[in-house]
Design an enzyme around this catalytic site. Structure first.
Site, PDB file in Angstrom:
ATOM      1  N   PRO A   9      10.644  -4.341 -29.130  1.00 47.92           N
ATOM      2  CA  PRO A   9      11.204  -3.442 -30.135  1.00 47.92           C
ATOM      3  C   PRO A   9      10.222  -2.432 -30.723  1.00 47.92           C
ATOM      4  CG  PRO A   9      11.012  -5.682 -30.979  1.00 47.92           C
ATOM      5  CD  PRO A   9      10.762  -5.747 -29.506  1.00 47.92           C
ATOM      6  N   ASN A  10      10.736  -1.250 -30.926  1.00 46.06           N
ATOM      7  CA  ASN A  10      10.037  -0.132 -31.589  1.00 46.06           C
ATOM      8  C   ASN A  10       8.960   0.527 -30.737  1.00 46.06           C
ATOM      9  OD1 ASN A  10      11.505  -0.392 -34.123  1.00 46.06           O
ATOM     10  ND2 ASN A  10      10.378  -2.308 -34.378  1.00 46.06           N
ATOM     11  N   ARG A  17       5.690   6.534 -34.208  1.00 46.35           N
ATOM     12  CA  ARG A  17       5.539   5.315 -34.997  1.00 46.35           C
ATOM     13  C   ARG A  17       4.078   5.067 -35.382  1.00 46.35           C
ATOM     14  NH1 ARG A  17       5.708  -0.665 -32.322  1.00 46.35           N
ATOM     15  NH2 ARG A  17       5.750  -1.706 -34.325  1.00 46.35           N
ATOM     16  N   TYR A  22      -1.000   3.050 -33.503  1.00 48.81           N
ATOM     17  CA  TYR A  22      -0.572   3.013 -32.100  1.00 48.81           C
ATOM     18  C   TYR A  22      -0.900   4.275 -31.306  1.00 48.81           C
ATOM     19  CZ  TYR A  22       1.943  -1.043 -33.839  1.00 48.81           C
ATOM     20  OH  TYR A  22       2.262  -2.255 -34.424  1.00 48.81           O
ATOM     21  N   ASN A  73       4.747  -6.837 -23.502  1.00 50.22           N
ATOM     22  CA  ASN A  73       4.376  -6.597 -24.892  1.00 50.22           C
ATOM     23  C   ASN A  73       5.629  -6.907 -25.704  1.00 50.22           C
ATOM     24  OD1 ASN A  73       3.772  -5.748 -27.436  1.00 50.22           O
ATOM     25  ND2 ASN A  73       2.803  -3.814 -26.813  1.00 50.22           N
ATOM     26  N   ALA A  76       7.156  -7.044 -32.092  1.00 46.02           N
ATOM     27  CA  ALA A  76       7.325  -7.937 -33.257  1.00 46.02           C
ATOM     28  C   ALA A  76       7.821  -9.329 -32.859  1.00 46.02           C
ATOM     29  CB  ALA A  76       8.277  -7.298 -34.253  1.00 46.02           C
ATOM     30  N   HIS A  79       5.629 -12.647 -32.712  1.00 41.32           N
ATOM     31  CA  HIS A  79       5.285 -13.525 -33.831  1.00 41.32           C
ATOM     32  C   HIS A  79       6.435 -14.431 -34.268  1.00 41.32           C
ATOM     33  CE1 HIS A  79       2.204 -10.546 -33.599  1.00 41.32           C
ATOM     34  NE2 HIS A  79       3.016  -9.587 -34.010  1.00 41.32           N
ATOM     35  N   ASP A  86      10.269 -19.640 -24.269  1.00 37.74           N
ATOM     36  CA  ASP A  86      11.007 -20.556 -23.393  1.00 37.74           C
ATOM     37  C   ASP A  86      11.444 -19.872 -22.105  1.00 37.74           C
ATOM     38  OD1 ASP A  86      10.680 -22.629 -25.146  1.00 37.74           O
ATOM     39  OD2 ASP A  86      12.734 -22.612 -25.917  1.00 37.74           O
ATOM     40  N   GLU A  97       0.306 -11.161 -21.651  1.00 41.19           N
ATOM     41  CA  GLU A  97       0.783 -10.521 -22.884  1.00 41.19           C
ATOM     42  C   GLU A  97      -0.183  -9.403 -23.273  1.00 41.19           C
ATOM     43  OE1 GLU A  97       2.369 -13.007 -26.206  1.00 41.19           O
ATOM     44  OE2 GLU A  97       0.757 -12.038 -27.332  1.00 41.19           O
ATOM     45  N   HIS A  99      -1.023  -6.221 -26.174  1.00 39.47           N
ATOM     46  CA  HIS A  99      -0.773  -5.534 -27.443  1.00 39.47           C
ATOM     47  C   HIS A  99      -1.663  -4.312 -27.522  1.00 39.47           C
ATOM     48  CE1 HIS A  99       1.700  -8.759 -28.849  1.00 39.47           C
ATOM     49  NE2 HIS A  99       0.802  -9.589 -28.368  1.00 39.47           N
ATOM     50  N   LEU A 100      -1.078  -3.204 -27.930  1.00 44.59           N
ATOM     51  CA  LEU A 100      -1.859  -1.965 -28.087  1.00 44.59           C
ATOM     52  C   LEU A 100      -2.918  -2.151 -29.166  1.00 44.59           C
ATOM     53  CD1 LEU A 100       1.258   0.331 -27.992  1.00 44.59           C
ATOM     54  CD2 LEU A 100      -0.602   0.430 -26.319  1.00 44.59           C
ATOM     55  N   SER A 101      -2.507  -2.764 -30.274  1.00 48.48           N
ATOM     56  CA  SER A 101      -3.430  -2.967 -31.397  1.00 48.48           C
ATOM     57  C   SER A 101      -4.044  -4.361 -31.294  1.00 48.48           C
ATOM     58  CB  SER A 101      -2.670  -2.824 -32.721  1.00 48.48           C
ATOM     59  OG  SER A 101      -1.694  -3.853 -32.840  1.00 48.48           O
ATOM     60  N   ARG A 106      -5.216  -7.680 -37.841  1.00 52.13           N
ATOM     61  CA  ARG A 106      -4.171  -7.153 -38.733  1.00 52.13           C
ATOM     62  C   ARG A 106      -3.657  -8.265 -39.668  1.00 52.13           C
ATOM     63  NH1 ARG A 106      -0.071  -3.741 -35.264  1.00 52.13           N
ATOM     64  NH2 ARG A 106       0.562  -3.129 -37.378  1.00 52.13           N
ATOM     65  N   ARG A 110       0.636 -11.630 -37.960  1.00 50.27           N
ATOM     66  CA  ARG A 110       0.543 -11.149 -36.569  1.00 50.27           C
ATOM     67  C   ARG A 110      -0.437 -11.985 -35.732  1.00 50.27           C
ATOM     68  NH1 ARG A 110       3.269  -6.087 -36.668  1.00 50.27           N
ATOM     69  NH2 ARG A 110       3.144  -5.169 -38.720  1.00 50.27           N
TER      70      ARG A 110
HETATM   71  C1  DQA Z   1       2.258  -4.736 -31.061  1.00 52.15           C
HETATM   72  C2  DQA Z   1       1.740  -5.562 -32.245  1.00 52.15           C
HETATM   73  C3  DQA Z   1       2.887  -6.232 -32.985  1.00 52.15           C
HETATM   74  O1  DQA Z   1       2.386  -6.983 -34.085  1.00 52.15           O
HETATM   75  C4  DQA Z   1       3.852  -5.200 -33.525  1.00 52.15           C
HETATM   76  O2  DQA Z   1       4.959  -5.834 -34.140  1.00 52.15           O
HETATM   77  C5  DQA Z   1       4.289  -4.226 -32.485  1.00 52.15           C
HETATM   78  C6  DQA Z   1       3.312  -3.740 -31.505  1.00 52.15           C
HETATM   79  C7  DQA Z   1       1.128  -3.951 -30.372  1.00 52.15           C
HETATM   80  O3  DQA Z   1       1.339  -3.501 -29.250  1.00 52.15           O
HETATM   81  O4  DQA Z   1       0.055  -3.766 -30.948  1.00 52.15           O
HETATM   82  O5  DQA Z   1       5.424  -3.767 -32.496  1.00 52.15           O
HETATM   83  O6  DQA Z   1       2.811  -5.619 -30.117  1.00 52.15           O
END
Ligand code: DQA
Length: 147
Positions: A9-10, A17, A22, A73, A76, A79, A86, A97, A99-101, A106, A110
């Site tokens: 998501p997002n 964003r 990001y 990725n 959200a 978490h 599963d 997995e 994550h950009l950040s 953080r 997270r």
């Molecule tokens: C994220 C980190 C997550 O905590 C956050 O909810 C995201 C992006 C990242 O790529 O850094 O939506 O997965």
């Protein structure tokens, strides 16, 4: 070899964003980068993005028999989602997995990742380059596990 790359998501709003976290590159830029890396590495790739947990579960399930590995990725859902954990366990495909950040630098909420418990690695805080690292890691892993 074929990989599924899933974004949660997002992430479709990359570029708009929270650019301080990001970056200013868009989601289209990210998918183009992933496709470029895979083409260079001779890897077939299918990219998916969804804002819905159940859709991500469906895509993970659909990887069975189609993909050799998964880059995810979960955004959200990282978490919160036991369902994604599963699903990854159910298909038992090698997954990484991304994550950009750097989620560990953080907010404390997270710091926990459910899907990471079913992944061979978690890569964080490297921006787009983290996806490249994940793809290369899976390539090496899959090739190393072939007879
Ligand atoms: C994220 C980190 C997550 O905590 C956050 O909810 C995201 C992006 C990242 O790529 O850094 O939506 O997965």
């Amino acid at each position: 070899m074929k990989l599924f790359v899933l974004n949660g998501p997002n992430l479709n709003l990359l570029g708009i964003r929270e650019p301080d976290i990001y970056g200013r590159q868009t989601f289209a830029d990210l998918e183009a980068f992933i496709r470029e890396v895979c083409a260079r590495e001779n890897i077939e790739v299918e990219c998916f993005q969804s804002n819905h947990e159940g859709v991500l579960v469906d895509v993970i399930q659909s990887a069975l028999g189609k993909a050799d590995g998964i880059v995810i990725n979960p955004a959200a859902y990282t978490h919160t989602s036991v369902a994604i954990l599963d699903a990854l366990k159910a298909v038992a495909l090698p997954a990484v997995e991304v994550h950009l950040s750097d989620i560990n630098e953080r907010e404390t909420f997270r710091h926990i990742s459910y899907p990471a418990m079913a992944c061979i690695a978690q890569i964080k805080g490297k921006g787009f380059a983290g996806y490249e690292e994940a793809i290369l890691l899976l390539k090496e892993y899959v090739q190393g596990h072939r007879a």
